[in-house]
Design an enzyme around this catalytic site. Structure first.
Site, PDB file in Angstrom:
ATOM      1  N   ASP A   1       1.151  -1.173  -0.161  1.00  0.00           N
ATOM      2  CA  ASP A   1       0.377  -0.154   0.255  1.00  0.00           C
ATOM      3  C   ASP A   1       1.194   1.466  -0.339  1.00  0.00           C
ATOM      4  O   ASP A   1       2.329   0.971   0.329  1.00  0.00           O
ATOM      5  CB  ASP A   1      -0.906   0.331   0.587  1.00  0.00           C
ATOM      6  CG  ASP A   1      -2.202   0.825   1.260  1.00  0.00           C
ATOM      7  OD1 ASP A   1      -2.247   1.858  -0.169  1.00  0.00           O
ATOM      8  OD2 ASP A   1      -2.923   0.891   2.560  1.00  0.00           O
TER       9      ASP A   1
ATOM     10  N   ASP B   1     -10.687   2.109  -3.339  1.00  0.00           N
ATOM     11  CA  ASP B   1     -10.746   2.130  -2.287  1.00  0.00           C
ATOM     12  C   ASP B   1     -12.772   1.891  -2.175  1.00  0.00           C
ATOM     13  O   ASP B   1     -12.892   1.686  -1.203  1.00  0.00           O
ATOM     14  CB  ASP B   1     -10.806   2.891  -1.186  1.00  0.00           C
ATOM     15  CG  ASP B   1      -9.493   2.783  -0.792  1.00  0.00           C
ATOM     16  OD1 ASP B   1      -8.655   1.112  -0.720  1.00  0.00           O
ATOM     17  OD2 ASP B   1      -8.831   3.382  -0.105  1.00  0.00           O
TER      18      ASP B   1
HETATM   19  C1  DGJ Z   1      -5.991   2.184   2.355  1.00  0.00           C
HETATM   20  C2  DGJ Z   1      -6.269   0.411   1.324  1.00  0.00           C
HETATM   21  O1  DGJ Z   1      -6.443   1.003   0.085  1.00  0.00           O
HETATM   22  C3  DGJ Z   1      -7.579   0.014   1.884  1.00  0.00           C
HETATM   23  O2  DGJ Z   1      -7.603  -1.373   0.855  1.00  0.00           O
HETATM   24  C4  DGJ Z   1      -6.274  -0.971   2.544  1.00  0.00           C
HETATM   25  O3  DGJ Z   1      -5.523  -1.427   2.678  1.00  0.00           O
HETATM   26  C5  DGJ Z   1      -5.902   0.621   4.188  1.00  0.00           C
HETATM   27  N1  DGJ Z   1      -5.241   1.921   3.291  1.00  0.00           N
HETATM   28  C6  DGJ Z   1      -5.483   0.173   5.064  1.00  0.00           C
HETATM   29  O4  DGJ Z   1      -4.909   1.114   5.771  1.00  0.00           O
END
Ligand code: DGJ
Length: 750
Positions: free
Chosen positions: A479, A549
């Site tokens: 991430d 997301d």
């Molecule tokens: C952002 C990501 O896009 C999510 O799927 C998740 O992993 C969160 N960060 C976790 O902090």
């Protein structure tokens, strides 16, 4: 089959593949000029007629001056400072303060296949006959600089990859201030330009506008390729559609600051430029040193936008993605993030994993919150050591327990970041990007580590490699949850701060490269607050990317639709999540949530224990369906059929390479009452083959609705919604957000 024809007088290079011809000539002064870029044409000994006529700056000047202004030419790698006043490809600062470099032809070489790019992601050829590369060597003897233009023509898909390498051959220190990967001068501007834009949770929305005189383009200055603009641009002839007409697509294999721009000039020419964003960029090249630009890929399609997308998909899926996962169907996974966020314990995790296993899901992925003091997003980032209060047996223990259930285990990391409240930050406060004496802006309570420094990358590598060695980890979600601010490295002198953005992304690539070579079987999925770094550069290291997301199925339809302009289905992370949806509060049927997620890597992002028995049974059936069809969906030819941006319905389909099988997804936002029969015309099928069409039914089998020729399915459109017995507009209305999947199988070819 690709060819590079060379004609000596006048010196001309004709690069040709199954769809495209690209012709370059060396002008009398040595500048390489663009003669033609478009549909493949026959070769001939002399293409001089394509040069066009020189346009004078003014009549008076033409009479008085015998030099032809460069701005009337179509040039391959122009520099500002002489008589080309357009946006340029290169700017080279020399010790005397001049920025002009006249890169004139010196020599050429032709290489079979495609050479690798040093320290940068790039497409590749596996066999020498798949591609051929022309290297044009240009020199500016006054600056003492060599500039090599690389053109790789792939045999298939109208694809041409370009990059540029500079070498300082002189005695003075040079500084590159602009070094575009691609410059293409087209002889007209009768195009619409298309880009992919958005924001967090609404990434890659297509936008189209007519080219107009002046500048138009997209860029990123955030340090990542960004949610806001994707490193992509297409030029489409005004009458081109999804299925027909001419399109030129441009895509940059890079994950940092970029510029993708079109300038329409006084002559009506269009200049396309693509590369590292020259704003806040400079790169010092000492005598003997070199600089390599990222690669830009261009594809030509005369089969509309779908043709362009298919070329990008095939090239990126087969000759950009690497490693054992390139050709392998992707595991169906469950990720705990939306179910738990930071509220995790081993017990909670194992409960989710057990239920997932019972439904046939193949991998459990533990998201954020398992390490250091990371009980919320305020602390712990940078300390990649399992937290005993969350996981008493560590990641090693948990990974063994999940593996013992008969599932693979995957893990979330965010290696480029640090919370100020962390052991890493306390030990190395100077390891972040920050301008001396100024405050470091915090986003999500975190700072960006200075990945331009090899010692920082080494340190993070040490922690992660230990973790990966000690545990049973099959997948990593990498991430990156903020963009860069105060871009400044304590390790570089003032005059080299322009290198930091690019050095940062080189550091990211270097860490990826080390990890994937040490742990080649691990499947990496890249992520940046969802799809903030969904770019070709990342796909070279991580075969799939978390698309957004926003997991609401209706929103995902749009996001995945836009993403499909460039990126293959096998690259799009897509999960079924809970309702009401976390991002929109919307309640989309479980049917449609799965039907959208099927067109991606497919997985779940919820706690299955919270579903009813009936819903759990549906999850098991959908998982079985995806296992049966993922090879076709993830590796077939994808076609967009109806755009969710243009109406109430959306549709897409995937056809197998031999055209013997297809899967169609048809989606309806609002339920329309008492409407005439709506039919869907398919594409990409064998017109002479007969296909049985069936609908997978609730019990895991498929119900046949008829057998039709490919030409009927494509031209008449026999798939019709109200014809289906189980959907009756009056007695059993489907409700909002409904969808159908159709399976096609060839039964008899004529
Ligand atoms: C952002 C990501 O896009 C999510 O799927 C998740 O992993 C969160 N960060 C976790 O902090």
């Amino acid at each position: 089959m690709q060819h590079i024809f060379v004609h000596e007088s006048p010196l001309t290079f004709h690069l040709q593949n199954d769809a495209l011809s690209y012709i370059i000539a060396i002008l009398p002064g040595g500048l390489p000029a663009q003669l033609y870029c478009g549909r493949r044409i026959h070769d001939r000994a002399d293409f001089s007629y394509l040069r066009g006529k020189a346009m004078p700056f003014s009549v008076a000047l033409t009479m008085a001056n015998d030099s032809i202004p460069e701005e009337s030419m179509r040039l391959e790698y122009p520099c500002y400072g002489s008589s080309d006043y357009r946006q340029c490809a290169v700017s080279l600062l020399q010790e005397n303060g001049s920025r002009l470099a006249v890169f004139a032809y010196d020599s050429y070489k032709i290489l079979p296949g495609k050479p690798r790019l040093q320290s940068l992601p790039a497409t590749y050829a596996e066999a020498p006959e798949e591609a051929a590369t022309l290297v044009l060597r240009l020199r500016d003897r006054i600056a003492g600089a060599l500039c090599e233009l690389y053109y790789t023509v792939f045999s298939e898909g109208g694809a041409l990859a370009r990059s540029v390498r500079f070498v300082n051959e002189g005695a003075q220190t040079l500084s590159l201030e602009r070094a575009m990967s691609l410059c293409l001068d087209l002889p007209d501007h009768d195009y619409e330009w298309i880009s992919l834009n958005g924001a967090w949770a609404r990434e890659r929305t297509p936008a189209a506008a007519r080219l107009t005189p002046g500048l138009q383009g997209v860029e990123s200055l955030r340090g990542n390729s960004s949610h806001q603009n994707n490193p992509f641009l297409a030029l489409r002839r005004p009458h081109a559609t999804e299925h027909s007409g001419e399109v030129l697509g441009f895509s940059l294999v890079y994950s940092g600051n970029f510029l993708a721009q079109v300038q329409v000039d006084q002559n009506g020419f269009s200049r396309v430029l693509m590369g590292i964003n020259p704003a806040w960029f400079s790169w010092e090249i000492k005598p003997g040193d070199s600089f390599q630009t990222p690669e830009a890929v261009m594809v030509y399609s005369d089969q509309g936008l779908n043709g362009m997308s298919r070329s990008f998909h095939r090239l990126y899926r087969t000759r950009l993605v690497r490693g054992p996962w390139r050709d392998a169907p992707r595991p169906i996974l469950i990720n705990n993030w939306e179910a738990t966020e930071f509220d995790i314990s081993e017990e909670v995790i194992l409960k989710i994993a057990e239920k997932a296993k019972a439904c046939g899901i193949e991998m459990f992925v533990l998201d954020d919150g398992w390490f250091g003091a990371r009980r919320s997003d305020r602390a712990g980032l940078g300390d990649w050591v399992p937290a005993p209060e969350v996981l008493p047996d560590g990641i090693r223990g948990l990974s063994e327990k999940v593996t013992a259930l008969g599932m693979k285990f995957g893990l979330w990391i965010e290696p480029e970041m640090v919370n100020p409240d962390s052991d890493l930050y306390r030990a190395h406060p100077d390891w972040i990007l920050r301008i001396p004496d100024r405050r470091a802006t915090l986003f999500r309570n975190q700072c960006v580590l200075d990945f331009s420094r090899p010692e920082v990358v080494d340190h993070i590598h040490g922690m992660l490699a230990k973790l990966l060695r000690e545990s049973k980890i099959s997948y990593i979600k990498w991430d990156m949850n903020r963009s860069i601010t105060e871009c400044f490295s304590a390790a570089l002198p003032p005059h080299r701060q322009g290198e930091v953005f690019h050095r940062y992304i080189l550091g990211v690539y270097a860490l990826y490269e080390r990890l994937i070579s040490e742990f080649p079987d691990i499947l990496f999925e890249s992520c940046a607050s969802g799809g903030g770094r969904f770019d070709p550069g990342m796909l070279y290291y991580a075969p799939q990317t978390w698309t957004s997301d926003d997991t609401d199925a209706y929103e995902r339809l749009r996001i995945q639709y836009g993403t499909s302009l460039v990126y293959p289905i096998s690259a799009m992370g897509s999960h079924v999540s809970a309702v009401p949806n976390l991002q929109t509060g919307r309640r989309v049927s479980l049917r449609m949530r799965a039907d959208v997620a099927f067109f991606g890597t497919f997985g779940y992002e919820l706690d299955l224990n919270t579903l009813t028995d009936e819903e759990q049974a549906a999850v098991a059936r959908d998982t079985a369906f995806m296992k049966a069809h993922r090879q076709l969906i993830q590796f077939g030819d994808f076609y967009r059929l109806a755009s969710p941006f243009e109406g109430n319905d959306a549709a897409w389909m995937v056809v197998g390479e031999d055209r013997a099988e297809a899967v169609v997804g048809w989606y309806h936002a609002l339920h329309a009452v008492n409407t005439p029969a709506r039919t869907l015309k398919l594409t990409g099928l064998n017109p002479d083959a007969v296909y049985t069409v069936s609908i997978p039914s609730g019990n895991g089998t498929a119900r046949e609705i008829g057998a039709f020729y490919g030409d009927e399915l494509m031209n008449v459109g026999v798939i019709s919604r109200p014809d289906r017995p189980e959907v009756d507009d009056f007695l059993h209305p489907a409700g909002d957000f409904s969808s159908e999947i159709f399976l096609l199988k060839e039964t008899r070819a004529e």
